[in-house]
Motif scaffolding. Structure first.
Motif, PDB file in Angstrom:
ATOM      1  N   VAL A 154       0.840  -1.203   0.000  1.00  0.00           N
ATOM      2  CA  VAL A 154       0.000   0.000   0.000  1.00  0.00           C
ATOM      3  C   VAL A 154       0.876   1.253   0.000  1.00  0.00           C
ATOM      4  O   VAL A 154       0.581   2.236  -0.690  1.00  0.00           O
ATOM      5  CB  VAL A 154      -0.956  -0.006   1.207  1.00  0.00           C
ATOM      6  N   PHE A 158       0.889   4.337  -2.697  1.00  0.00           N
ATOM      7  CA  PHE A 158       0.718   5.762  -2.398  1.00  0.00           C
ATOM      8  C   PHE A 158       1.902   6.586  -2.908  1.00  0.00           C
ATOM      9  O   PHE A 158       1.732   7.754  -3.268  1.00  0.00           O
ATOM     10  CB  PHE A 158       0.525   5.969  -0.900  1.00  0.00           C
ATOM     11  N   GLY A 165      -2.585   3.669  -4.323  1.00  0.00           N
ATOM     12  CA  GLY A 165      -2.541   3.365  -2.901  1.00  0.00           C
ATOM     13  C   GLY A 165      -3.918   3.076  -2.343  1.00  0.00           C
ATOM     14  O   GLY A 165      -4.104   2.129  -1.571  1.00  0.00           O
TER      15      GLY A 165
END
Length: 290
Positions: A154, A158, A165
């Motif tokens: 994740v 991002f 993300g």
């Protein structure tokens, strides 16, 4: 069953009265009803479990951040940096990261133990705080390891852009329950559940994420506003130190409902997706937890 060898064999009745598994035709109303039922049944053991495994680490990290953070108000007016400012900043950041990483194991005990409580009490089986802590301690390292993998994925998403993300956060939301119930391939299974019934899973996870976001903002605002009167370094005097600790503790306790919503919402969503794949009931899910 369920620990590395896939789901346990199906056993027992399955139908609209199952207290945890929302049947395919029940829709959002059935999902909400089962989430509410899980909270009503299980809040007594879940509350102290969340206090011990989520609030205590959050308070410890907040106190460390407040006590060790470089004081930006002491920077020279000309914009130059003191000689040791950058090194102190790096030490502070690394310290907070390592402490948060270590407390991730404690939080894993809470998520695993909470899942055990929700499933067992839905099946009418006994589940208390000591039992939840024992189960959580047995499963926490594996869960913690996978949570690190998910965090990296994740985080990379991002870094690439905001939307990747967000997508990865939603697509991997069920990886924790997948690991606890099935014991294998949590990343792939979570992706598959997400994409097989995109609208349904996205809607359920979005409701959970919204509640978590709003509750977390409330806790952060309460902590930020509450600690302002005590200055940037409240630990220089006993009175301000006690006040700051009290504010941080109260702010962390305010977020406890967020942890309950996150835990229950994701477990019920996972159970619903299993029902979309084939007959399953709460008895089978409890057996899979081991």
């Amino acid at each position: 069953p369920g620990q590395g060898g896939g789901p346990a064999p199906y056993a027992g009745p399955w139908g609209p009265e199952d207290p945890l598994v929302n049947p395919p035709y029940a829709g959002l109303e059935g999902w909400l009803s089962r989430c509410a039922g899980a909270v009503r049944r299980s809040w007594r053991p879940l509350l102290p479990l969340m206090l011990l495994t989520q609030v205590v680490p959050a308070v410890a990290v907040s106190l460390l951040s407040l006590g060790m953070g470089p004081d930006a108000t002491m920077l020279p007016a000309d914009g130059s940096l003191p000689e040791d400012y950058l090194s102190d900043l790096v030490i502070y950041g690394v310290s907070v990261f390592l402490v948060a990483l270590a407390f991730g194991v404690v939080q894993g005990i809470g998520w695993a133990g909470g899942t055990w409580v929700v499933a067992r009490q839905a099946a009418g089986q006994p589940a208390d705080l000591p039992g939840a802590l024992r189960y959580g301690a047995r499963r926490c390292l594996g869960l913690w390891g996978w949570m690190l993998v998910l965090g990296v994925l994740v985080g990379v998403g991002f870094c690439l852009c905001l939307l990747p993300g967000i997508y990865l956060a939603f697509a991997l939301a069920l990886a924790g329950p997948v690991y606890l119930f099935e014991g294998q391939n949590p990343v792939g299974r979570s992706f598959r559940m997400f994409h097989d019934r995109l609208g349904m899973v996205l809607g359920r996870v979005a409701l959970v994420a919204l509640a978590v976001f709003l509750g977390s903002v409330l806790g952060s605002v309460a902590e930020s506003v509450g600690t302002v009167p005590f200055g940037t370094d409240p630990f220089t005097a006993p009175g301000t130190a006690v006040g700051a600790v009290a504010v941080i503790l109260v702010s962390a306790v305010l977020v406890v409902p967020v942890y309950l919503v996150q835990l229950v919402g994701l477990v019920v969503t996972y159970a619903e997706q299993r029902a979309q794949e084939g007959p399953v009931n709460v008895t089978r899910l409890v057996a899979e937890l081991g």
